[in-house]
Design a protein around this motif. Structure first.
Motif, PDB file in Angstrom:
ATOM      1  N   ILE A  81      -2.157   8.643  -1.458  1.00  0.00           N
ATOM      2  CA  ILE A  81      -2.021   9.328  -0.160  1.00  0.00           C
ATOM      3  C   ILE A  81      -0.609   9.895   0.017  1.00  0.00           C
ATOM      4  O   ILE A  81      -0.441  11.080   0.324  1.00  0.00           O
ATOM      5  CB  ILE A  81      -2.357   8.358   0.997  1.00  0.00           C
ATOM      6  CG1 ILE A  81      -3.858   8.044   0.998  1.00  0.00           C
ATOM      7  CG2 ILE A  81      -1.937   8.957   2.340  1.00  0.00           C
ATOM      8  CD1 ILE A  81      -4.767   9.186   1.414  1.00  0.00           C
ATOM      9  N   SER A 108       8.811   2.252  -4.562  1.00  0.00           N
ATOM     10  CA  SER A 108       9.548   0.991  -4.428  1.00  0.00           C
ATOM     11  C   SER A 108      10.674   0.879  -5.446  1.00  0.00           C
ATOM     12  O   SER A 108      11.386  -0.112  -5.468  1.00  0.00           O
ATOM     13  CB  SER A 108       8.584  -0.197  -4.605  1.00  0.00           C
ATOM     14  OG  SER A 108       8.158  -0.281  -5.954  1.00  0.00           O
ATOM     15  N   LYS A 109      10.790   1.904  -6.298  1.00  0.00           N
ATOM     16  CA  LYS A 109      11.737   1.807  -7.420  1.00  0.00           C
ATOM     17  C   LYS A 109      12.780   2.921  -7.322  1.00  0.00           C
ATOM     18  O   LYS A 109      12.970   3.500  -6.253  1.00  0.00           O
ATOM     19  CB  LYS A 109      10.960   1.903  -8.731  1.00  0.00           C
ATOM     20  CG  LYS A 109       9.738   0.995  -8.828  1.00  0.00           C
ATOM     21  CD  LYS A 109       9.072   1.137 -10.180  1.00  0.00           C
ATOM     22  CE  LYS A 109       7.693   0.510 -10.201  1.00  0.00           C
ATOM     23  NZ  LYS A 109       6.638   1.410  -9.658  1.00  0.00           N
TER      24      LYS A 109
HETATM   25  N1  LIG Z   1      -6.206   5.746  -1.389  1.00  0.00           N
HETATM   26  C1  LIG Z   1      -6.818   6.252  -0.310  1.00  0.00           C
HETATM   27  O1  LIG Z   1      -7.770   7.041  -0.448  1.00  0.00           O
HETATM   28  C2  LIG Z   1      -6.318   5.877   1.064  1.00  0.00           C
HETATM   29  C3  LIG Z   1      -6.860   6.580   2.146  1.00  0.00           C
HETATM   30  C4  LIG Z   1      -6.357   6.336   3.424  1.00  0.00           C
HETATM   31  C5  LIG Z   1      -5.384   5.384   3.620  1.00  0.00           C
HETATM   32  N2  LIG Z   1      -4.915   4.670   2.573  1.00  0.00           N
HETATM   33  C6  LIG Z   1      -3.885   3.641   2.846  1.00  0.00           C
HETATM   34  O2  LIG Z   1      -2.597   4.259   2.729  1.00  0.00           O
HETATM   35  C7  LIG Z   1      -1.683   3.330   2.130  1.00  0.00           C
HETATM   36  C8  LIG Z   1      -1.253   3.910   0.781  1.00  0.00           C
HETATM   37  O3  LIG Z   1      -2.419   4.002  -0.020  1.00  0.00           O
HETATM   38  P1  LIG Z   1      -2.410   4.643  -1.488  1.00  0.00           P
HETATM   39  O4  LIG Z   1      -3.815   4.645  -1.931  1.00  0.00           O
HETATM   40  O5  LIG Z   1      -1.612   5.901  -1.513  1.00  0.00           O
HETATM   41  O6  LIG Z   1      -1.612   3.507  -2.270  1.00  0.00           O
HETATM   42  P2  LIG Z   1      -1.129   3.522  -3.786  1.00  0.00           P
HETATM   43  O7  LIG Z   1      -1.732   4.649  -4.521  1.00  0.00           O
HETATM   44  O8  LIG Z   1      -1.306   2.132  -4.281  1.00  0.00           O
HETATM   45  O9  LIG Z   1       0.442   3.820  -3.648  1.00  0.00           O
HETATM   46  C9  LIG Z   1       1.267   2.944  -2.942  1.00  0.00           C
HETATM   47  C10 LIG Z   1       2.666   3.475  -2.984  1.00  0.00           C
HETATM   48  O10 LIG Z   1       3.466   2.622  -2.148  1.00  0.00           O
HETATM   49  C11 LIG Z   1       4.661   2.342  -2.845  1.00  0.00           C
HETATM   50  N3  LIG Z   1       5.267   1.120  -2.350  1.00  0.00           N
HETATM   51  C12 LIG Z   1       4.774  -0.132  -2.381  1.00  0.00           C
HETATM   52  N4  LIG Z   1       5.655  -0.990  -1.858  1.00  0.00           N
HETATM   53  C13 LIG Z   1       6.747  -0.258  -1.500  1.00  0.00           C
HETATM   54  C14 LIG Z   1       8.004  -0.570  -0.931  1.00  0.00           C
HETATM   55  N5  LIG Z   1       8.327  -1.816  -0.599  1.00  0.00           N
HETATM   56  N6  LIG Z   1       8.886   0.430  -0.731  1.00  0.00           N
HETATM   57  C15 LIG Z   1       8.581   1.708  -1.061  1.00  0.00           C
HETATM   58  N7  LIG Z   1       7.382   2.074  -1.604  1.00  0.00           N
HETATM   59  C16 LIG Z   1       6.492   1.092  -1.820  1.00  0.00           C
HETATM   60  C17 LIG Z   1       4.237   2.235  -4.290  1.00  0.00           C
HETATM   61  O11 LIG Z   1       5.364   2.353  -5.100  1.00  0.00           O
HETATM   62  P3  LIG Z   1       5.419   1.619  -6.533  1.00  0.00           P
HETATM   63  O12 LIG Z   1       4.522   2.404  -7.427  1.00  0.00           O
HETATM   64  O13 LIG Z   1       6.864   1.729  -6.895  1.00  0.00           O
HETATM   65  O14 LIG Z   1       4.941   0.221  -6.320  1.00  0.00           O
HETATM   66  C18 LIG Z   1       3.294   3.447  -4.371  1.00  0.00           C
HETATM   67  O15 LIG Z   1       4.026   4.623  -4.589  1.00  0.00           O
HETATM   68  C19 LIG Z   1      -2.428   2.012   2.002  1.00  0.00           C
HETATM   69  O16 LIG Z   1      -2.195   1.207   3.117  1.00  0.00           O
HETATM   70  C20 LIG Z   1      -3.889   2.450   1.929  1.00  0.00           C
HETATM   71  O17 LIG Z   1      -4.778   1.427   2.341  1.00  0.00           O
HETATM   72  C21 LIG Z   1      -5.332   4.920   1.282  1.00  0.00           C
END
Ligand SMILES: NC(=O)c1ccc[n+]([C@@H]2O[C@H](COP(=O)([O-])OP(=O)(O)OC[C@H]3O[C@@H](n4cnc5c(N)ncnc54)[C@H](OP(=O)(O)O)[C@@H]3O)[C@@H](O)[C@H]2O)c1
Length: 240
Positions: free
Chosen positions: A14, A34-35
């Motif tokens: 997202i 996070s990095k």
């Molecule tokens: N995927 C979907 O279709 C979707 C749809 C709507 C909402 N969401 C929600 O939106 C949020 C993000 O979802 P996503 O699917 O994009 O997740 P994702 O693909 O797992 O990506 C998560 C991102 O967050 C970063 N992150 C984690 N901990 C962090 C920290 N302490 N500081 C800075 N960055 C950090 C990760 O970085 P690293 O790689 O360095 O760990 C990664 O870039 C979640 O809550 C999810 O439930 C997701």
């Protein structure tokens, strides 16, 4: 369109999608994970997008988009709260999935996900982009207002909410008022309209029909995802 400075924390499905699209629209985007920023090589070469440390993504920006798993919020919120300007609009895309995030007592106790985020940050938050799957966020935006997917925006009324509405509109989706942040449980995982890509009128009708009496059922729907990694792999496959 007013060009804005936007920080995006979370460079995943997202956050990465939003950052890329907002940069293409002409906004000045800072993107962090996070990095170290050097790890975000896939975003190199995108005009208007720079990769930064998370703390730098919130400095000197008009809007911050937080798009990380809920398990990261406690520590990240503690890091960001002291450095967030009170003039910066904060958007949260997050959703609580216990199978991924572990049990978070406040959320199990009924505090809406983004109210909890707002409490940790100590400031208002807008919840949007949480109820559309990343491939649909990437592909379904259109300037054709008569043919749009609606996206709920919850948060306090006022100029900041209008700015968030404008951002949703620029991305090709129709903003639908989801009320104050306290009502944002109505757009959380497992609710009837969650990730259904409804048109704005159908979305509003579904939002109205989403009732507290059915919250346990919504949570059961949410918890049907038992293999979260497999669900992520399927979502990532659909991004192509
Ligand atoms: N995927 C979907 O279709 C979707 C749809 C709507 C909402 N969401 C929600 O939106 C949020 C993000 O979802 P996503 O699917 O994009 O997740 P994702 O693909 O797992 O990506 C998560 C991102 O967050 C970063 N992150 C984690 N901990 C962090 C920290 N302490 N500081 C800075 N960055 C950090 C990760 O970085 P690293 O790689 O360095 O760990 C990664 O870039 C979640 O809550 C999810 O439930 C997701």
């Amino acid at each position: 369109m007013r060009t804005m400075k936007i920080g995006v924390i979370g460079a995943g499905l997202i956050g990465g999608t939003l950052a890329s699209k907002l940069a293409v629209l002409g906004h000045q985007v800072k993107l962090a994970n996070s990095k170290a920023p050097s790890t975000l090589t896939e975003f190199g070469g995108i005009d208007n997008l720079t990769t930064v440390w998370a703390a730098d993504a919130v400095r000197d920006v008009d809007i911050v988009i937080i798009s990380v798993p809920e398990y990261a919020i406690d520590a990240l919120g503690a890091e960001l709260a002291p450095i967030l300007s009170e003039n910066t609009i904060v958007i949260d895309t997050g959703n609580y999935y216990p199978v991924r995030d572990g049990r978070i007592p406040a959320l199990d106790g009924g505090v809406p996900d983004s109210v909890w985020v707002s409490q940790i940050l100590g400031r208002p938050v807008f919840k949007v982009f949480n109820n559309i799957a990343a491939p649909d966020l990437k592909k379904k935006g259109t300037p054709d207002r008569g043919n749009r997917v609606g996206l709920l925006v919850s948060g306090p009324d006022g100029d900041a909410k209008h700015a968030v509405f404008a951002l949703v509109d620029q991305l090709g989706f129709e903003p639908v008022d989801g009320g104050p942040l306290e009502e944002s449980w109505r757009q959380q995982p497992g609710t009837p309209a969650y990730c259904k890509d409804l048109d704005p009128d159908s979305l509003k009708a579904s939002w109205i029909a989403t009732v507290l009496d059915d919250v346990d059922e919504y949570h059961r729907n949410r918890d049907q995802i038992v293999d979260f990694d497999a669900a992520v792999r399927e979502t990532a496959r659909r991004m192509a």
